[in-house]
Design a protein around this motif. Structure first.
Motif, PDB file in Angstrom:
ATOM      1  N   PRO A  40       2.582  80.986  33.019  1.00 11.33           N
ATOM      2  CA  PRO A  40       1.720  81.250  31.845  1.00 11.33           C
ATOM      3  C   PRO A  40       1.230  79.872  31.404  1.00 11.33           C
ATOM      4  CG  PRO A  40       3.647  82.543  31.643  1.00 11.33           C
ATOM      5  CD  PRO A  40       4.035  81.521  32.818  1.00 11.33           C
ATOM      6  N   LEU A  41      -0.024  79.860  30.890  1.00 15.68           N
ATOM      7  CA  LEU A  41      -0.808  78.672  30.520  1.00 15.68           C
ATOM      8  C   LEU A  41      -1.024  78.630  28.886  1.00 15.68           C
ATOM      9  CD1 LEU A  41      -3.543  78.347  33.173  1.00 15.68           C
ATOM     10  CD2 LEU A  41      -1.222  77.396  33.060  1.00 15.68           C
ATOM     11  N   SER A  42      -0.798  77.621  28.303  1.00 16.31           N
ATOM     12  CA  SER A  42      -1.058  77.121  26.961  1.00 16.31           C
ATOM     13  C   SER A  42      -2.046  76.161  26.536  1.00 16.31           C
ATOM     14  CB  SER A  42       0.276  76.755  26.106  1.00 16.31           C
ATOM     15  OG  SER A  42       1.153  78.250  26.212  1.00 16.31           O
ATOM     16  N   PRO A  43      -3.413  76.545  26.955  1.00 13.20           N
ATOM     17  CA  PRO A  43      -4.240  75.428  26.972  1.00 13.20           C
ATOM     18  C   PRO A  43      -4.567  74.855  25.456  1.00 13.20           C
ATOM     19  CG  PRO A  43      -4.984  77.172  28.290  1.00 13.20           C
ATOM     20  CD  PRO A  43      -4.000  77.528  27.454  1.00 13.20           C
ATOM     21  N   ASN A  44      -4.692  73.403  25.370  1.00 13.25           N
ATOM     22  CA  ASN A  44      -5.117  72.964  24.098  1.00 13.25           C
ATOM     23  C   ASN A  44      -6.517  72.129  24.331  1.00 13.25           C
ATOM     24  OD1 ASN A  44      -5.344  71.928  21.581  1.00 13.25           O
ATOM     25  ND2 ASN A  44      -3.066  71.254  21.381  1.00 13.25           N
ATOM     26  N   VAL A  45      -7.588  72.225  23.527  1.00 17.25           N
ATOM     27  CA  VAL A  45      -8.706  71.650  23.662  1.00 17.25           C
ATOM     28  C   VAL A  45      -9.279  71.005  22.582  1.00 17.25           C
ATOM     29  CG1 VAL A  45     -11.164  71.790  24.639  1.00 17.25           C
ATOM     30  CG2 VAL A  45      -9.268  73.133  25.921  1.00 17.25           C
ATOM     31  N   LYS A  46      -9.655  69.851  22.324  1.00 14.48           N
ATOM     32  CA  LYS A  46     -10.409  69.453  21.407  1.00 14.48           C
ATOM     33  C   LYS A  46     -11.623  68.956  21.748  1.00 14.48           C
ATOM     34  CE  LYS A  46      -6.247  67.511  19.148  1.00 14.48           C
ATOM     35  NZ  LYS A  46      -5.554  66.166  18.664  1.00 14.48           N
ATOM     36  N   ALA A  47     -12.754  69.478  21.048  1.00 16.40           N
ATOM     37  CA  ALA A  47     -14.129  69.142  21.362  1.00 16.40           C
ATOM     38  C   ALA A  47     -14.823  68.608  20.386  1.00 16.40           C
ATOM     39  CB  ALA A  47     -14.709  70.513  22.104  1.00 16.40           C
ATOM     40  N   THR A  48     -16.026  67.638  20.845  1.00 13.94           N
ATOM     41  CA  THR A  48     -16.824  67.246  19.735  1.00 13.94           C
ATOM     42  C   THR A  48     -17.984  67.561  20.159  1.00 13.94           C
ATOM     43  OG1 THR A  48     -15.414  65.151  19.527  1.00 13.94           O
ATOM     44  CG2 THR A  48     -17.743  65.066  18.753  1.00 13.94           C
ATOM     45  N   ILE A  49     -18.760  68.433  19.037  1.00  9.90           N
ATOM     46  CA  ILE A  49     -20.046  69.316  19.302  1.00  9.90           C
ATOM     47  C   ILE A  49     -20.854  68.520  18.345  1.00  9.90           C
ATOM     48  CG2 ILE A  49     -21.247  71.292  19.135  1.00  9.90           C
ATOM     49  CD1 ILE A  49     -18.535  72.772  19.706  1.00  9.90           C
ATOM     50  N   GLU A  50     -22.225  68.283  18.744  1.00 12.38           N
ATOM     51  CA  GLU A  50     -23.299  67.628  17.884  1.00 12.38           C
ATOM     52  C   GLU A  50     -24.255  68.975  17.540  1.00 12.38           C
ATOM     53  OE1 GLU A  50     -25.148  64.419  19.671  1.00 12.38           O
ATOM     54  OE2 GLU A  50     -23.476  63.140  19.614  1.00 12.38           O
ATOM     55  N   ALA A  51     -24.431  69.009  16.299  1.00 14.10           N
ATOM     56  CA  ALA A  51     -25.350  69.970  15.735  1.00 14.10           C
ATOM     57  C   ALA A  51     -26.470  69.262  15.113  1.00 14.10           C
ATOM     58  CB  ALA A  51     -24.749  70.912  14.790  1.00 14.10           C
TER      59      ALA A  51
END
Length: 281
Positions: free
Chosen positions: A144-155
């Motif tokens: 089982p996987l427990s991904p953790n993602v932090k993303a920077t999005i420009e609007a």
């Protein structure tokens, strides 16, 4: 069949004759001889009146009848019904006409507003991605996987006169092929005209399992340092122009990106983001 209101003759009418004059004694014969009245003479009784039947016919149209009192009340009730129906029809027609005029006015105002403002869809871009929790997939597909993602999005709001009000309840999901890795919340904020804002989006997942074929595909992409990912976002927004604010509209954002790995800070090699809405753009 006999017609009502007419008098018909009897099949066997009764016969009628005048009675004969009574015979008086001889002593009174002189008085009778002196009386010359034909009704008292025996000659009249000797010739009987002909046997005749008289039929009296009254036209049906001339037979006068008086209806019962309740008929007058029914007639008044029936006479009032058409008036009520006409009144209700007029009311319904007026209501329908008013609704149609209102819809036409609202549609015309919205069309004029759209032609004057000409709203444009904001543009989005992914500047950085940091991912952890996908290392076990490189050794086993059943882990089982427990991904953790932090993303920077420009609007980027390119409209000159419109402000975009991002409402609460927006979601962001990240996929590898058909497997959903993690999800998070889109932040709530207000973006003014001609404004570019960077958003920090946190996405997490838990108990994610991959099939053997999906795991093999991810391992191959990792070896080539070119992993394709898909980001989906559903964001409720409102558009503000001066004192006018629209109703809540759901904007859908989709980004197809390619990163160089699945561990740590990743470099975004390719990115293609688009936004659409069913009402504005």
């Amino acid at each position: 069949m006999a017609t009502p209101g007419r008098v018909y003759p009897l099949e066997n009418p009764p016969s009628f004759t005048f009675p004969r004059a009574e015979q008086k004694p001889d002593s009174a014969s002189d008085d009778q001889d002196q009386d010359t009245s034909p009704f008292l003479s025996g000659q009249l009784s000797a010739s009987p009146v002909p046997n005749e039947t008289y039929i009296i016919q009254i036209p049906k149209e001339q037979v006068l009848r008086q209806p019962p009192p309740e008929h007058a009340h029914r007639a008044k009730v029936y006479a009032r019904r058409p008036l009520r129906r006409r009144a209700m029809r007029r009311c319904c027609c007026s209501l329908i006409a008013s609704l149609i005029c209102l819809l036409i006015a609202v549609g015309a105002a919205a069309g004029i507003f759209y032609l004057i403002i000409r709203p444009k869809a904001p543009s989005y871009s992914l500047s950085s991605v940091n991912m952890t929790g996908l290392d076990p997939v490189l050794t086993s597909a059943s882990t089982p996987l427990s991904p953790n993602v932090k993303a920077t999005i420009e609007a980027n709001n390119t409209n000159k006169h419109l402000s975009i009000l991002y409402q609460s309840g927006g979601t962001v999901d990240i996929y590898f092929e058909d497997t959903k890795l993690c999800n998070g919340d889109w932040p709530k904020f207000r973006q003014g005209p001609k404004n570019n804002t960077e958003l920090q989006v946190q996405m997490t997942g838990s108990g994610i399992l991959m099939t053997a074929s999906t795991r093999d595909s991810l391992v191959n992409y990792q070896k080539n340092q070119s992993v394709p990912l898909i980001i989906h976002a559903k964001v409720p927004v409102k558009i503000k122009y001066g004192p006018v604010t629209t109703w809540k509209i759901t904007a859908k954002v989709k980004c197809n990106i390619v990163v160089d790995g699945i561990t740590g800070e990743m470099t975004v090699l390719k990115k293609d983001c688009s936004a659409k809405s069913n009402y504005l753009w």
